[in-house]
Design an enzyme around this catalytic site. Sequence first.
Site, PDB file in Angstrom:
ATOM      1  N   GLY A  29       0.822  -1.222   0.000  1.00 25.44           N
ATOM      2  CA  GLY A  29       0.000   0.000   0.000  1.00 25.44           C
ATOM      3  C   GLY A  29       0.851   1.266   0.000  1.00 25.44           C
ATOM      4  N   SER A  30       0.159   2.403  -0.092  1.00 29.12           N
ATOM      5  CA  SER A  30       0.859   3.683  -0.275  1.00 29.12           C
ATOM      6  C   SER A  30       1.557   4.164   1.001  1.00 29.12           C
ATOM      7  CB  SER A  30      -0.142   4.754  -0.736  1.00 29.12           C
ATOM      8  OG  SER A  30      -1.140   4.934   0.266  1.00 29.12           O
ATOM      9  N   THR A  31       1.051   3.785   2.159  1.00 26.83           N
ATOM     10  CA  THR A  31       1.715   4.220   3.406  1.00 26.83           C
ATOM     11  C   THR A  31       3.032   3.461   3.567  1.00 26.83           C
ATOM     12  OG1 THR A  31      -0.466   4.586   4.366  1.00 26.83           O
ATOM     13  CG2 THR A  31       1.415   4.526   5.889  1.00 26.83           C
ATOM     14  N   ASP A  84       3.001  -3.073   8.328  1.00 28.00           N
ATOM     15  CA  ASP A  84       2.012  -3.087   7.253  1.00 28.00           C
ATOM     16  C   ASP A  84       1.030  -1.934   7.436  1.00 28.00           C
ATOM     17  OD1 ASP A  84       0.143  -5.889   5.724  1.00 28.00           O
ATOM     18  OD2 ASP A  84       0.561  -3.834   5.048  1.00 28.00           O
ATOM     19  N   GLY A  85       0.244  -1.710   6.406  1.00 28.54           N
ATOM     20  CA  GLY A  85      -0.771  -0.669   6.483  1.00 28.54           C
ATOM     21  C   GLY A  85      -2.120  -1.275   6.828  1.00 28.54           C
ATOM     22  N   ASP A  87      -6.724  -0.464   6.190  1.00 31.85           N
ATOM     23  CA  ASP A  87      -7.771   0.421   5.667  1.00 31.85           C
ATOM     24  C   ASP A  87      -8.562   1.061   6.790  1.00 31.85           C
ATOM     25  OD1 ASP A  87      -7.330  -0.086   2.835  1.00 31.85           O
ATOM     26  OD2 ASP A  87      -7.884  -2.131   3.364  1.00 31.85           O
ATOM     27  N   LYS A  97      -8.264  -4.968   6.291  1.00 36.37           N
ATOM     28  CA  LYS A  97      -7.189  -4.825   5.325  1.00 36.37           C
ATOM     29  C   LYS A  97      -7.620  -5.436   4.007  1.00 36.37           C
ATOM     30  CE  LYS A  97      -3.046  -5.909   6.847  1.00 36.37           C
ATOM     31  NZ  LYS A  97      -2.504  -4.859   5.951  1.00 36.37           N
ATOM     32  N   GLY A 100      -5.530  -3.034  -0.878  1.00 33.25           N
ATOM     33  CA  GLY A 100      -4.492  -3.163  -1.894  1.00 33.25           C
ATOM     34  C   GLY A 100      -4.435  -4.554  -2.512  1.00 33.25           C
ATOM     35  N   GLU A 106      -0.597 -10.809   3.179  1.00 30.77           N
ATOM     36  CA  GLU A 106      -0.392  -9.974   4.363  1.00 30.77           C
ATOM     37  C   GLU A 106      -0.719 -10.765   5.617  1.00 30.77           C
ATOM     38  OE1 GLU A 106      -2.991  -6.714   3.409  1.00 30.77           O
ATOM     39  OE2 GLU A 106      -1.347  -5.521   2.559  1.00 30.77           O
TER      40      GLU A 106
HETATM   41  O1  DER Z   1      -4.352  -3.893   1.516  1.00 29.21           O
HETATM   42  C1  DER Z   1      -3.985  -3.484   2.631  1.00 29.21           C
HETATM   43  O2  DER Z   1      -4.380  -3.943   3.719  1.00 29.21           O
HETATM   44  C2  DER Z   1      -3.015  -2.358   2.660  1.00 29.21           C
HETATM   45  O3  DER Z   1      -2.338  -2.319   3.842  1.00 29.21           O
HETATM   46  C3  DER Z   1      -3.714  -1.110   2.272  1.00 29.21           C
HETATM   47  O4  DER Z   1      -5.101  -1.226   2.215  1.00 29.21           O
HETATM   48  C4  DER Z   1      -3.385   0.135   3.039  1.00 29.21           C
HETATM   49  O5  DER Z   1      -3.289   1.019   2.010  1.00 29.21           O
HETATM   50  P1  DER Z   1      -2.814   2.515   2.095  1.00 29.21           P
HETATM   51  O6  DER Z   1      -1.625   2.538   3.030  1.00 29.21           O
HETATM   52  O7  DER Z   1      -2.451   2.813   0.664  1.00 29.21           O
HETATM   53  O8  DER Z   1      -3.981   3.281   2.597  1.00 29.21           O
END
Ligand code: DER
Length: 225
Positions: A29-31, A84-85, A87, A97, A100, A106
């Site tokens: 993901g972007s973060t 990890d990131g 949502d 999550k 992405g 994940e």
């Molecule tokens: O897919 C996921 O769970 C990712 O961690 C993602 O959804 C988080 O995305 P973002 O950092 O681009 O908001």
Amino acid sequence: STQDLQKIIAGRRAAEFVQDDMVVGIGSGSTIAHVITALGERVANENLKIVGVPTSEKTRRNAAKLGIPMYNVDDVDKIDLTIDGADQVADDFSAIKGGGAALLWEKIVAFNSRENIWVIDQTKRVPKLEQYLPVEVIPYGSEQLFKRFTADGFHPTWRLDQNGNPVRTDSANFLIDLHLPVIEDPRALGEELIGMVGVVEHGLFTDVVNQIVIGHENNVEIIKA
Ligand code: DER
């Protein structure tokens, strides 16, 4: 945007938890892209000695490009720390999550990690999980599953790419996104979903995270679960 800034400061702060000789699970993901950038800088500038384990092919490529050695989850003994990131992260530290399309790898990497950290911007914080839940399904029988989700009132939609074709995950499965009101009991819903033949995995992550790094307007908040 301010949200991008919050992702950058949170991502760079989370990368500081990584130490020499760690096997690091790297999220998607972007973060997390900012975590990868920060780790790449440390590998280049401080000769940081780490091994990365990817949660998606995209993360494998992005991290390898920045000089981080990448190994599959089965090629390491254990993962020391996964970053990890997410949502959504609720007050009870459950998360949604899968935005992405990487939720299966994940979750596999998270459950093989000694410690898990999620990095989010403050917009992801919610009192309770709600509204949106990705489910990874085997293509064969997925139309039947879709009909069952509809009958169960889960308001399903296919995850489509920009050409309107069903997205294929890195395991060549499809994603169906469910749209629900507030999820009062994520564990119960997760058990219900995982019990359905053809469901590979879902985006409810409970009893996983150890720390959350949250990017706010002008500061980073760290909360231990
Ligand atoms: O897919 C996921 O769970 C990712 O961690 C993602 O959804 C988080 O995305 P973002 O950092 O681009 O908001």
